[in-house]
Design an enzyme around this catalytic site. Sequence first.
Site, PDB file in Angstrom:
ATOM      1  N   SER A 128       0.828  -1.216   0.000  1.00 38.68           N
ATOM      2  CA  SER A 128       0.000   0.000   0.000  1.00 38.68           C
ATOM      3  C   SER A 128       0.853   1.253   0.000  1.00 38.68           C
ATOM      4  O   SER A 128       1.988   1.260   0.490  1.00 38.68           O
ATOM      5  CB  SER A 128      -0.887   0.032   1.242  1.00 38.68           C
ATOM      6  OG  SER A 128      -1.781  -1.037   1.251  1.00 38.68           O
ATOM      7  N   GLU A 243      -3.023 -14.618   0.607  1.00 38.20           N
ATOM      8  CA  GLU A 243      -3.259 -13.877   1.840  1.00 38.20           C
ATOM      9  C   GLU A 243      -4.719 -14.031   2.258  1.00 38.20           C
ATOM     10  O   GLU A 243      -5.027 -14.243   3.415  1.00 38.20           O
ATOM     11  CB  GLU A 243      -2.907 -12.396   1.634  1.00 38.20           C
ATOM     12  CG  GLU A 243      -3.024 -11.567   2.913  1.00 38.20           C
ATOM     13  CD  GLU A 243      -2.808 -10.076   2.684  1.00 38.20           C
ATOM     14  OE1 GLU A 243      -2.541  -9.680   1.538  1.00 38.20           O
ATOM     15  OE2 GLU A 243      -2.929  -9.326   3.671  1.00 38.20           O
ATOM     16  N   SER A 380     -10.054  -4.436   1.012  1.00 36.26           N
ATOM     17  CA  SER A 380     -11.196  -4.193   1.906  1.00 36.26           C
ATOM     18  C   SER A 380     -12.352  -5.128   1.531  1.00 36.26           C
ATOM     19  O   SER A 380     -12.394  -5.672   0.431  1.00 36.26           O
ATOM     20  CB  SER A 380     -11.658  -2.738   1.785  1.00 36.26           C
ATOM     21  OG  SER A 380     -12.290  -2.536   0.538  1.00 36.26           O
ATOM     22  N   GLU A 382     -15.245  -4.388   0.777  1.00 35.09           N
ATOM     23  CA  GLU A 382     -15.944  -3.867  -0.405  1.00 35.09           C
ATOM     24  C   GLU A 382     -15.246  -4.363  -1.676  1.00 35.09           C
ATOM     25  O   GLU A 382     -15.903  -4.764  -2.648  1.00 35.09           O
ATOM     26  CB  GLU A 382     -15.952  -2.325  -0.378  1.00 35.09           C
ATOM     27  CG  GLU A 382     -16.903  -1.713   0.651  1.00 35.09           C
ATOM     28  CD  GLU A 382     -16.332  -1.696   2.074  1.00 35.09           C
ATOM     29  OE1 GLU A 382     -15.162  -2.096   2.257  1.00 35.09           O
ATOM     30  OE2 GLU A 382     -17.060  -1.291   2.991  1.00 35.09           O
TER      31      GLU A 382
END
Lengths: 395, 381
Positions: A128, A243, A380, A382
Amino acid sequence: MDLNFSPEEIAFRDEVRAFIEQNYPKHLKGKVLREDLSKEDFLAWHKILGKKGWSAPAWPKEYGGTGWTATQRYIWLEENARAETIPPLPFGVSMVGPVIYTFGTPEQKQRFLPGILSGEVWWCQGYSEPGAGSDLASLKTRAVREGDHYIVNGQKTWTTLGQHADWGFFLCRTDPNAKQQEGISFLLIDMKSPGVTVRPIKLLDGGYEVNDVFLDNVKVPVDQRIYEENKGWTCAKFLLAHERAGIAGVARSKRNVERLKAIAKAETGDDGKPLIEDDLFQRKLGELEIDLASLEMTELRVLAREQAGKGPGPESSLLKVKGTEIQQRLTELTLEAVGNYAQPFPRGLGSNEFAVGPDYAGAAAPVYFNWRKASIYGGSNEIQRNIIAKMVLGL
Amino acid sequence: MNFDYTEEQNAIRDSLSKWAAQQYDFDKRRAALASEDAWKQNWATFAELGLLAAPLPEEFGGLGGGAIDVSVVAEEFGKALIVEPYIPTVVLGAGALKYAGSAAQKDEHLNAIAGGERIIAFAQAEPKSRWALNDVSTTAKKDGAGYVLNGQKAVVLGAPQADHLLVSARTAGGQRDAKGISLFLVAKNAKGVSTRDYPTIDGTRASEVYFENVSVGADALVGGADGALPLIERIVDEANAAYCSEAVGCMRMMTDLTREYAKTRKQFGRAIAEFQVLQHRMVDMFMASEESYSMALRATIKLGESEQERAKAVSAAKVSIGKLSRFVGQAAVQIHGGMGVTDEMRVGHYFKRVTMIDATFGNVDYHLRRYIALGGEARAA
């Protein structure tokens, strides 16, 4: 179809249970808050397993895996959760290791895999960036080729436990002109390289678990690039799917249900009887256990697919969403269970003071707040739903 | 019907929010939390602004306002995340004195509270009592004309700053009997009182309070002996109504901060506010804040009604606001992404505060059970 363990599997379970019982460091039993752990604490069990050859059960045998079946691996996780061990951190064993043995050169495998297996080398993740979270492919950290090196500049963030890391795996842009996902390379960087700065980020539970990592003209030898230049996104996607697969955390959630029940037995409910007998609490606990049983069954189906050689697919997004929702509900119920004693802030007391209220109460609120991260990290929830919409439902 | 605030109430809101914007912004608040005595200056300001006097009777230095005034202050406290022990002092401490104190007690303490010279914390909960107000093990044994107190009180909010403690103690009966509970006002520096002070996770301060053979005179008793539970129920209902208003202030801020963040945070080449899934969640946050305000206001207005109506309205508000504030807090953090779980963003601090409000004087389950036991809204024939 059969859900029961075979006699061989039961024998395996007993062997594993006995090994944990005899070898797990006594002083680490029952530690819940990660920040209470030193680097040595984190690595202690990993190193013991490394010597035994059990630190990376999911790896192929030729690279140092155990050769266990999916069921044996499931038993292994169950037994570790049951004993509340501190498992090997995922960054080496579950993340970069599989990328290296899948995409790396023979030299890279020989150079990096042994340190991951033994627990001698601590890895961290540089994915990130401040401007690239859910939209990871928009990352801007630049790696410019100069002879046999890359010069890397940029900023990574949310690097979990990077403060202890020896090495990191980083996604860097090597071709700024290519389409977003096609100009990225996967680089391994020695965290002691000149120009690497790690800055801890304070979280709302008061702990320091994640970091910003600044890369300022960091020189990285080309032989530390995994796979082809500009093909790093292939490694990144592979790693993200892995992951997610481990992210359901079924075994740990089952253990945490037991922990919650123990708390509910010790706590007094509103009517003066033990909280475990409280009808409103019982209902929530029952619903949670049912959802967890459903998740476990689904995970076993995915495991069976993997065992048949089909690998984690978009279904792993389902495990991530449902697994983290259950983990978060468990933290909510634990918070509710401890009543008034959810409020004292243990980290505000200084390390030499005893807890306020019962021993189990102090971590309830910090863990509840901290665990909001679970529906955010690893893509996330979403984003996971977007993946299912696109990849499974074809929307 | 009239839903308008008075001029005085609007003036309190304006002056408090103006002060908070200048003197209690995020960085100043952080510094104040880390300091031992920065709260003293803030408390003096509350006295100057008339916040402490607002709900107190005029004959004892107050401004003669009531619960609506408190709700206005509490909502602004929520918006600015002000942690000073306003509700323990002005609603619980002053409330008990206002309703049951002797003329001498009122004269001494209410005037001091209005002037900012007295801070009271309510030493009610105990290590094993959870939120049951009738579960009292701390004892007050008659000793000559006075009493001797023994016991431990748990998570006493505001006790580190307080100079006096309002203490519930058992003068008769068994641990969970409704009868036999009395209230005492005890100086914190009385012999035999000791505290263990600590911060709470949302930045408030609290103490475990220990009473070891603490001798008090008969004049420490607030109201009559043995019959204090109805009074405790009343002041705790009033405190809960105020905490609900505080939670509303927090929820409104989380909704606003999240909307602003979503409009500026770009992913996939556009502001994340453009994604419908997030729009709908922000709409739900907005609706939750409005519903919560309705319930807080309803509870506040009904504080003056019969015991049963008052209790039902307060428990109803605690149930809805407990659930809705959890939703708003979790959604706010989720939409902020990783930034939402950092200490540097304000949004997480509001989330922590509403979570702790739910754990204060009864959570959702506690109040749902109480509401049902009180008969709900049904008017069965």
